[in-house]
Design a protein around this motif. Structure first.
Motif, PDB file in Angstrom:
ATOM      1  N   TRP A  23      22.782 -12.746 -41.562  1.00 33.11           N
ATOM      2  CA  TRP A  23      22.387 -11.552 -42.310  1.00 33.11           C
ATOM      3  C   TRP A  23      21.183 -10.877 -41.650  1.00 33.11           C
ATOM      4  O   TRP A  23      21.065  -9.638 -41.674  1.00 33.11           O
ATOM      5  N   ALA A  24      20.292 -11.650 -41.039  1.00 33.84           N
ATOM      6  CA  ALA A  24      19.172 -11.056 -40.296  1.00 33.84           C
ATOM      7  C   ALA A  24      19.697 -10.228 -39.126  1.00 33.84           C
ATOM      8  O   ALA A  24      19.233  -9.105 -38.881  1.00 33.84           O
ATOM      9  N   ALA A  25      20.670 -10.773 -38.397  1.00 29.71           N
ATOM     10  CA  ALA A  25      21.261 -10.048 -37.269  1.00 29.71           C
ATOM     11  C   ALA A  25      21.985  -8.798 -37.742  1.00 29.71           C
ATOM     12  O   ALA A  25      21.936  -7.740 -37.083  1.00 29.71           O
ATOM     13  N   LEU A  26      22.645  -8.884 -38.883  1.00 31.56           N
ATOM     14  CA  LEU A  26      23.346  -7.725 -39.426  1.00 31.56           C
ATOM     15  C   LEU A  26      22.355  -6.616 -39.770  1.00 31.56           C
ATOM     16  O   LEU A  26      22.589  -5.442 -39.467  1.00 31.56           O
ATOM     17  N   MET A  27      21.227  -6.980 -40.398  1.00 26.87           N
ATOM     18  CA  MET A  27      20.207  -5.974 -40.714  1.00 26.87           C
ATOM     19  C   MET A  27      19.618  -5.383 -39.437  1.00 26.87           C
ATOM     20  O   MET A  27      19.389  -4.164 -39.346  1.00 26.87           O
ATOM     21  N   ASP A  28      19.381  -6.224 -38.437  1.00 28.64           N
ATOM     22  CA  ASP A  28      18.854  -5.717 -37.167  1.00 28.64           C
ATOM     23  C   ASP A  28      19.801  -4.709 -36.531  1.00 28.64           C
ATOM     24  O   ASP A  28      19.362  -3.736 -35.911  1.00 28.64           O
ATOM     25  N   SER A  29      21.104  -4.932 -36.673  1.00 28.33           N
ATOM     26  CA  SER A  29      22.098  -4.071 -36.014  1.00 28.33           C
ATOM     27  C   SER A  29      22.034  -2.628 -36.510  1.00 28.33           C
ATOM     28  O   SER A  29      22.424  -1.708 -35.791  1.00 28.33           O
ATOM     29  N   ILE A  30      21.556  -2.428 -37.747  1.00 27.43           N
ATOM     30  CA  ILE A  30      21.469  -1.063 -38.292  1.00 27.43           C
ATOM     31  C   ILE A  30      20.013  -0.686 -38.590  1.00 27.43           C
ATOM     32  O   ILE A  30      19.738   0.163 -39.422  1.00 27.43           O
ATOM     33  N   SER A  31      19.099  -1.339 -37.882  1.00 28.40           N
ATOM     34  CA  SER A  31      17.671  -0.983 -37.907  1.00 28.40           C
ATOM     35  C   SER A  31      17.043  -1.085 -39.290  1.00 28.40           C
ATOM     36  O   SER A  31      16.294  -0.206 -39.727  1.00 28.40           O
ATOM     37  N   ILE A  32      17.342  -2.175 -39.995  1.00 29.09           N
ATOM     38  CA  ILE A  32      16.640  -2.494 -41.239  1.00 29.09           C
ATOM     39  C   ILE A  32      15.569  -3.525 -40.912  1.00 29.09           C
ATOM     40  O   ILE A  32      15.878  -4.649 -40.516  1.00 29.09           O
ATOM     41  N   SER A  33      14.310  -3.135 -41.035  1.00 26.95           N
ATOM     42  CA  SER A  33      13.217  -4.036 -40.719  1.00 26.95           C
ATOM     43  C   SER A  33      13.014  -5.039 -41.855  1.00 26.95           C
ATOM     44  O   SER A  33      13.031  -4.657 -43.030  1.00 26.95           O
ATOM     45  N   TRP A  34      12.831  -6.299 -41.515  1.00 26.65           N
ATOM     46  CA  TRP A  34      12.681  -7.349 -42.520  1.00 26.65           C
ATOM     47  C   TRP A  34      11.528  -8.283 -42.153  1.00 26.65           C
ATOM     48  O   TRP A  34      11.186  -8.447 -40.993  1.00 26.65           O
ATOM     49  N   LEU A  35      10.947  -8.887 -43.186  1.00 23.72           N
ATOM     50  CA  LEU A  35       9.978  -9.962 -43.034  1.00 23.72           C
ATOM     51  C   LEU A  35      10.596 -11.209 -43.638  1.00 23.72           C
ATOM     52  O   LEU A  35      11.286 -11.145 -44.657  1.00 23.72           O
ATOM     53  N   TYR A  36      10.340 -12.353 -43.038  1.00 22.79           N
ATOM     54  CA  TYR A  36      10.986 -13.595 -43.488  1.00 22.79           C
ATOM     55  C   TYR A  36      10.027 -14.435 -44.327  1.00 22.79           C
ATOM     56  O   TYR A  36       8.915 -14.735 -43.902  1.00 22.79           O
ATOM     57  N   GLU A  37      10.489 -14.785 -45.531  1.00 23.65           N
ATOM     58  CA  GLU A  37       9.747 -15.662 -46.444  1.00 23.65           C
ATOM     59  C   GLU A  37       8.275 -15.257 -46.530  1.00 23.65           C
ATOM     60  O   GLU A  37       7.366 -16.054 -46.295  1.00 23.65           O
ATOM     61  N   SER A  38       8.042 -14.009 -46.897  1.00 23.90           N
ATOM     62  CA  SER A  38       6.690 -13.447 -46.830  1.00 23.90           C
ATOM     63  C   SER A  38       5.889 -13.561 -48.117  1.00 23.90           C
ATOM     64  O   SER A  38       4.669 -13.357 -48.101  1.00 23.90           O
ATOM     65  N   GLN A  39       6.544 -13.866 -49.252  1.00 18.96           N
ATOM     66  CA  GLN A  39       5.805 -13.846 -50.526  1.00 18.96           C
ATOM     67  C   GLN A  39       6.285 -14.959 -51.453  1.00 18.96           C
ATOM     68  O   GLN A  39       7.470 -15.033 -51.796  1.00 18.96           O
ATOM     69  N   LEU A  40       5.357 -15.815 -51.870  1.00 20.24           N
ATOM     70  CA  LEU A  40       5.641 -16.903 -52.806  1.00 20.24           C
ATOM     71  C   LEU A  40       5.372 -16.413 -54.224  1.00 20.24           C
ATOM     72  O   LEU A  40       4.290 -15.895 -54.511  1.00 20.24           O
ATOM     73  N   ILE A  41       6.347 -16.582 -55.120  1.00 22.06           N
ATOM     74  CA  ILE A  41       6.267 -16.005 -56.464  1.00 22.06           C
ATOM     75  C   ILE A  41       6.521 -17.103 -57.505  1.00 22.06           C
ATOM     76  O   ILE A  41       7.464 -17.887 -57.382  1.00 22.06           O
ATOM     77  N   LYS A  42       5.713 -17.132 -58.547  1.00 19.03           N
ATOM     78  CA  LYS A  42       5.892 -18.115 -59.616  1.00 19.03           C
ATOM     79  C   LYS A  42       6.936 -17.620 -60.612  1.00 19.03           C
ATOM     80  O   LYS A  42       6.886 -16.473 -61.066  1.00 19.03           O
ATOM     81  N   THR A  43       7.900 -18.473 -60.958  1.00 18.78           N
ATOM     82  CA  THR A  43       8.943 -18.138 -61.929  1.00 18.78           C
ATOM     83  C   THR A  43       9.043 -19.242 -62.967  1.00 18.78           C
ATOM     84  O   THR A  43       8.397 -20.281 -62.855  1.00 18.78           O
ATOM     85  N   ARG A  44       9.906 -19.033 -63.950  1.00 24.35           N
ATOM     86  CA  ARG A  44      10.096 -20.054 -64.999  1.00 24.35           C
ATOM     87  C   ARG A  44      10.686 -21.346 -64.425  1.00 24.35           C
ATOM     88  O   ARG A  44      10.614 -22.409 -65.062  1.00 24.35           O
ATOM     89  N   HIS A  45      11.287 -21.262 -63.247  1.00 21.59           N
ATOM     90  CA  HIS A  45      11.899 -22.426 -62.605  1.00 21.59           C
ATOM     91  C   HIS A  45      11.058 -22.944 -61.441  1.00 21.59           C
ATOM     92  O   HIS A  45      11.568 -23.657 -60.577  1.00 21.59           O
ATOM     93  N   GLY A  46       9.789 -22.608 -61.418  1.00 23.57           N
ATOM     94  CA  GLY A  46       8.923 -23.037 -60.328  1.00 23.57           C
ATOM     95  C   GLY A  46       8.699 -21.907 -59.331  1.00 23.57           C
ATOM     96  O   GLY A  46       9.049 -20.752 -59.577  1.00 23.57           O
ATOM     97  N   TYR A  47       8.118 -22.253 -58.209  1.00 22.37           N
ATOM     98  CA  TYR A  47       7.812 -21.234 -57.212  1.00 22.37           C
ATOM     99  C   TYR A  47       9.067 -20.827 -56.449  1.00 22.37           C
ATOM    100  O   TYR A  47       9.968 -21.640 -56.207  1.00 22.37           O
ATOM    101  N   TYR A  48       9.091 -19.550 -56.066  1.00 14.76           N
ATOM    102  CA  TYR A  48      10.271 -18.933 -55.458  1.00 14.76           C
ATOM    103  C   TYR A  48       9.827 -18.167 -54.224  1.00 14.76           C
ATOM    104  O   TYR A  48       8.852 -17.407 -54.257  1.00 14.76           O
TER     105      TYR A  48
END
Length: 219
Positions: A23-48
């Motif tokens: 999916w990262a390669a697919l986004m790169d193919s159409i110039s969608i810039s992405w960051l990987y695992e950039s934000q840790l978020i607390k949820t009702r099921h633990g950190y996400y």
């Protein structure tokens, strides 16, 4: 029998699944810039830790093989409530059928309801909006590739290092590796691409409907 692979290298990143690299390669193919695992978020099921964040779009992307479970959808809902950033799921097993990319899905869930696009529909948008070379790159990037039968020497070393650390150590190591890569990508990103513009409009619609009608049926 070979141990299950735990690290999948792509563009300097050490990702957690073969699906994430595709999916990262697919986004790169159409110039969608992405960051990987950039934000840790607390949820009702633990950190996400959502797999990807699209800075020019304002969306998280979570990759799942067969599709998200009810718990994973609840984590996504909590992440959106905490950050204001919608989470979309990318899942399925994209493969080439009749010169089109089929059997992959991108979906946003609102409780039991969802709005979704197939990779076939996304491919049609790419074909209409880009040249044949970009469309070809999109198809090649998204098509399912079988797992390699053997590891390279670097793959073996990555697996050994990964398995020699406990979870806390692995998470710290991943953050130290991915943080600078994410920052470099963010600093480099320029004008919003066509695909990012389309996804940004989609994100705006999702936010607007959630504010005005809560759990509205998008189907």
């Amino acid at each position: 029998m070979r141990d299950k692979q735990q690290v999948f290298g792509y563009a300097g990143y050490e990702m957690r699944s073969h699906s994430e690299t595709r999916w990262a390669a697919l986004m790169d193919s159409i110039s969608i810039s992405w960051l990987y695992e950039s934000q840790l978020i607390k949820t009702r099921h633990g950190y996400y830790l959502p797999d990807f964040y699209l800075p020019a779009v304002g969306l998280f992307v979570e990759v799942k093989g067969l599709g998200p479970t009810a718990v994973e959808i609840e984590k996504a809902e909590d992440a959106e409530a905490a950050t204001g950033i919608p989470v979309i799921f990318a899942y399925g097993k994209p493969e080439l059928l009749g010169a089109e990319l089929a059997h992959g899905v991108v979906a946003y869930f609102n409780g039991a309801k969802r709005i979704s696009f197939s990779t076939r529909e996304l491919g049609a948008l790419v074909r209409q909006s880009y040249d044949i070379h970009t469309y070809s790159a999109f198809i090649c990037a998204g098509e399912h590739q079988g797992m390699p039968d053997s590891f390279s020497a670097s793959d073996v070393m990555l697996e050994w290092v990964n398995k020699s650390m406990d979870r806390s150590g692995r998470e710290s190591y991943a953050a130290s590796l991915h943080g600078p890569l994410n920052q470099a990508k963010q600093d480099k990103h320029g004008q919003q691409s066509k695909a990012e513009w389309f996804l940004a409009k989609f994100a705006e619609k999702v936010r607007s409907r959630r504010k005005t009608s809560g759990r509205e049926n998008y189907d």
